[in-house]
Structures are given as structure tokens and as C-alpha cells.
Scaffold this motif. Structure first.
Motif, PDB file in Angstrom:
ATOM      1  N   TRP A 289       0.856  -1.191   0.000  1.00 54.23           N
ATOM      2  CA  TRP A 289       0.000   0.000   0.000  1.00 54.23           C
ATOM      3  C   TRP A 289       0.889   1.236   0.000  1.00 54.23           C
ATOM      4  N   LYS A 290       0.961   1.923  -1.120  1.00 56.22           N
ATOM      5  CA  LYS A 290       1.807   3.116  -1.211  1.00 56.22           C
ATOM      6  C   LYS A 290       1.391   4.185  -0.201  1.00 56.22           C
ATOM      7  N   GLY A 291       0.130   4.199   0.167  1.00 49.15           N
ATOM      8  CA  GLY A 291      -0.380   5.173   1.130  1.00 49.15           C
ATOM      9  C   GLY A 291       0.146   4.981   2.540  1.00 49.15           C
ATOM     10  N   ALA A 292       0.907   3.928   2.787  1.00 49.34           N
ATOM     11  CA  ALA A 292       1.471   3.688   4.120  1.00 49.34           C
ATOM     12  C   ALA A 292       2.620   4.638   4.435  1.00 49.34           C
ATOM     13  N   ASP A 293       3.116   5.338   3.432  1.00 44.27           N
ATOM     14  CA  ASP A 293       4.289   6.196   3.585  1.00 44.27           C
ATOM     15  C   ASP A 293       4.183   7.111   4.807  1.00 44.27           C
ATOM     16  N   TRP A 294       3.221   7.986   4.819  1.00 48.82           N
ATOM     17  CA  TRP A 294       3.114   8.953   5.916  1.00 48.82           C
ATOM     18  C   TRP A 294       2.724   8.285   7.226  1.00 48.82           C
ATOM     19  N   HIS A 295       1.928   7.216   7.186  1.00 42.26           N
ATOM     20  CA  HIS A 295       1.565   6.495   8.415  1.00 42.26           C
ATOM     21  C   HIS A 295       2.823   5.951   9.101  1.00 42.26           C
ATOM     22  N   GLU A 296       3.714   5.351   8.310  1.00 40.97           N
ATOM     23  CA  GLU A 296       4.937   4.780   8.875  1.00 40.97           C
ATOM     24  C   GLU A 296       5.875   5.870   9.384  1.00 40.97           C
ATOM     25  N   ARG A 297       5.965   6.963   8.676  1.00 38.33           N
ATOM     26  CA  ARG A 297       6.821   8.068   9.126  1.00 38.33           C
ATOM     27  C   ARG A 297       6.298   8.663  10.432  1.00 38.33           C
ATOM     28  N   GLU A 298       4.990   8.784  10.541  1.00 44.49           N
ATOM     29  CA  GLU A 298       4.393   9.290  11.783  1.00 44.49           C
ATOM     30  C   GLU A 298       4.681   8.341  12.945  1.00 44.49           C
ATOM     31  N   ALA A 299       4.542   7.026  12.710  1.00 46.92           N
ATOM     32  CA  ALA A 299       4.822   6.034  13.749  1.00 46.92           C
ATOM     33  C   ALA A 299       6.279   6.106  14.194  1.00 46.92           C
ATOM     34  N   ASN A 300       7.169   6.371  13.248  1.00 51.26           N
ATOM     35  CA  ASN A 300       8.583   6.517  13.576  1.00 51.26           C
ATOM     36  C   ASN A 300       8.822   7.791  14.386  1.00 51.26           C
ATOM     37  N   ASP A 301       8.235   8.901  13.966  1.00 47.43           N
ATOM     38  CA  ASP A 301       8.393  10.173  14.680  1.00 47.43           C
ATOM     39  C   ASP A 301       7.907  10.081  16.126  1.00 47.43           C
ATOM     40  N   LEU A 302       6.698   9.590  16.310  1.00 44.76           N
ATOM     41  CA  LEU A 302       6.051   9.661  17.616  1.00 44.76           C
ATOM     42  C   LEU A 302       6.378   8.510  18.559  1.00 44.76           C
ATOM     43  N   PHE A 303       6.689   7.329  17.991  1.00 43.00           N
ATOM     44  CA  PHE A 303       6.893   6.151  18.840  1.00 43.00           C
ATOM     45  C   PHE A 303       8.255   5.484  18.676  1.00 43.00           C
ATOM     46  N   GLY A 304       9.008   5.848  17.655  1.00 38.67           N
ATOM     47  CA  GLY A 304      10.317   5.253  17.448  1.00 38.67           C
ATOM     48  C   GLY A 304      10.293   3.898  16.767  1.00 38.67           C
ATOM     49  N   VAL A 305       9.168   3.551  16.149  1.00 36.99           N
ATOM     50  CA  VAL A 305       9.081   2.288  15.407  1.00 36.99           C
ATOM     51  C   VAL A 305       9.722   2.512  14.043  1.00 36.99           C
ATOM     52  N   ARG A 306      10.681   1.661  13.705  1.00 37.53           N
ATOM     53  CA  ARG A 306      11.361   1.765  12.414  1.00 37.53           C
ATOM     54  C   ARG A 306      10.725   0.793  11.421  1.00 37.53           C
ATOM     55  N   PHE A 307      10.840   1.132  10.131  1.00 47.75           N
ATOM     56  CA  PHE A 307      10.236   0.311   9.081  1.00 47.75           C
ATOM     57  C   PHE A 307      11.291  -0.052   8.049  1.00 47.75           C
ATOM     58  N   ARG A 308      11.657  -1.336   8.062  1.00 51.19           N
ATOM     59  CA  ARG A 308      12.670  -1.856   7.139  1.00 51.19           C
ATOM     60  C   ARG A 308      12.161  -1.733   5.702  1.00 51.19           C
ATOM     61  N   GLY A 309      12.976  -1.118   4.841  1.00 50.80           N
ATOM     62  CA  GLY A 309      12.613  -0.984   3.434  1.00 50.80           C
ATOM     63  C   GLY A 309      11.849   0.285   3.100  1.00 50.80           C
ATOM     64  N   HIS A 310      11.594   1.137   4.090  1.00 49.82           N
ATOM     65  CA  HIS A 310      10.898   2.397   3.803  1.00 49.82           C
ATOM     66  C   HIS A 310      11.827   3.297   2.990  1.00 49.82           C
ATOM     67  N   PRO A 311      11.334   3.901   1.910  1.00 49.06           N
ATOM     68  CA  PRO A 311      12.217   4.672   1.025  1.00 49.06           C
ATOM     69  C   PRO A 311      12.675   6.030   1.562  1.00 49.06           C
TER      70      PRO A 311
END
Length: 163
Positions: free
Chosen positions: A110-132
């Protein structure tokens, strides 16, 4: 057949479709309000996401949201999915240990996951392997800490009430 019986029939049919699609992937299936709930290990996230999106019986082409829940001892990633064609919804829940806050990025699904994953990283520190592009979305570069976490301490502020 009453409309209530029809709704139950559709729900059972959808549940069975999901079971066929995910086949032998170990997970717990259940109901959460008006959504089918799937709890699984993070190593199966990309596989199950692709299967649920691509199969015509589930057709989960829309990632409505990705949220992170801080349970203090660990985090939980919650993916809310929808099928516009079938009007069905699925929620995928994945526990993530605090000492390894890492998930595979679902952007390939889902290309729309981009901002969701970035927000999760900003606010909670969850990293996403393979995020561009994990550049900060909400916070500025160099921000200290993760303000979505329960352990984040807010700075004291003086309240000004006027003269």
C-alpha cells in the motif's frame, strides 16, 4: 432470510474467505466490533498484507490507517484495512518488543502507508525496514525522544493568566 441473518451469513462467508486466503500462516482470527481481527507475528506481515490485498475474495486494497499502541512493556502496530468492493474490514495487530521496534514497511503493498509509517517513527520510534524515506514527518530533525510514548515526559509549562 432476515437482514440480520443475511449479515451473519455474509460475515461467516467473509471469515471463511480470509481463512482460505491466509492458509497456513500462523495467526489468531477473531472479531473486533465490525471488523475481522488478525493477530500475527511481525515476520508474516508483508506476506499476509499482499495476500489480503491481491485475493479477489478479500480485496483489501485500502489501508485506512496505521496506529501504534504503547502498552508500556511493548508496542502494538494496528493496521486498519478495507475492501471498497466488498464493504468488509480487517484489522491486523502485531506486537513489537520495545528492544527491537522494527517492522517491514508495507509500502510495497500500500503506497499510502508512507506517511503512516513516518508518523509512527516520529512519535513512537518504530522503524520500518525498506521504507524509502524515513525523514521526519511531524517533528523537526534532531527532536529528542518520542512524544507518543507513555514514558515521554512533557516539559513543565507556566500558565499565564494576564496581569
Amino acid at each position: 432470510m432476515s437482514s440480520e441473518d443475511f449479515d451473519k451469513h455474509i460475515a461467516v462467508e467473509f471469515f471463511d474467505s480470509v481463512k482460505r486466503v491466509i492458509q497456513d500462516i500462523p495467526c489468531d482470527l477473531g472479531n473486533s466490533r465490525d471488523e475481522l481481527e488478525i493477530k500475527l507475528d511481525r515476520k508474516y506481515l508483508l506476506k499476509i498484507a499482499g495476500l489480503l490485498k491481491d485475493d479477489s475474495n478479500t480485496d483489501m486494497k485500502y489501508l485506512r490507517s496505521l496506529s501504534i499502541v504503547d502498552w508500556i512493556e511493548d508496542m502494538e502496530a494496528v493496521y486498519h484495512l478495507s475492501s471498497v468492493n466488498h464493504s468488509n474490514r480487517i484489522v491486523i495487530k502485531i506486537r513489537v518488543p520495545m528492544d527491537e521496534l522494527l517492522l517491514d514497511s508495507v509500502i510495497p503493498v500500500w503506497k499510502g502507508a508512507d506517511w503512516h509509517e513516518r508518523e509512527a517513527n516520529d512519535l513512537f520510534g518504530v522503524r520500518f525496514r525498506g521504507h524509502p524515506n524515513m525523514a521526519p514527518l511531524i517533528l523537526y530533525d534532531g527532536f529528542e525522544g518520542f512524544p507518543g510514548r507513555k514514558s515521554y515526559e512533557l516539559a513543565e509549562q507556566d500558565t499565564f493568566y494576564g496581569d
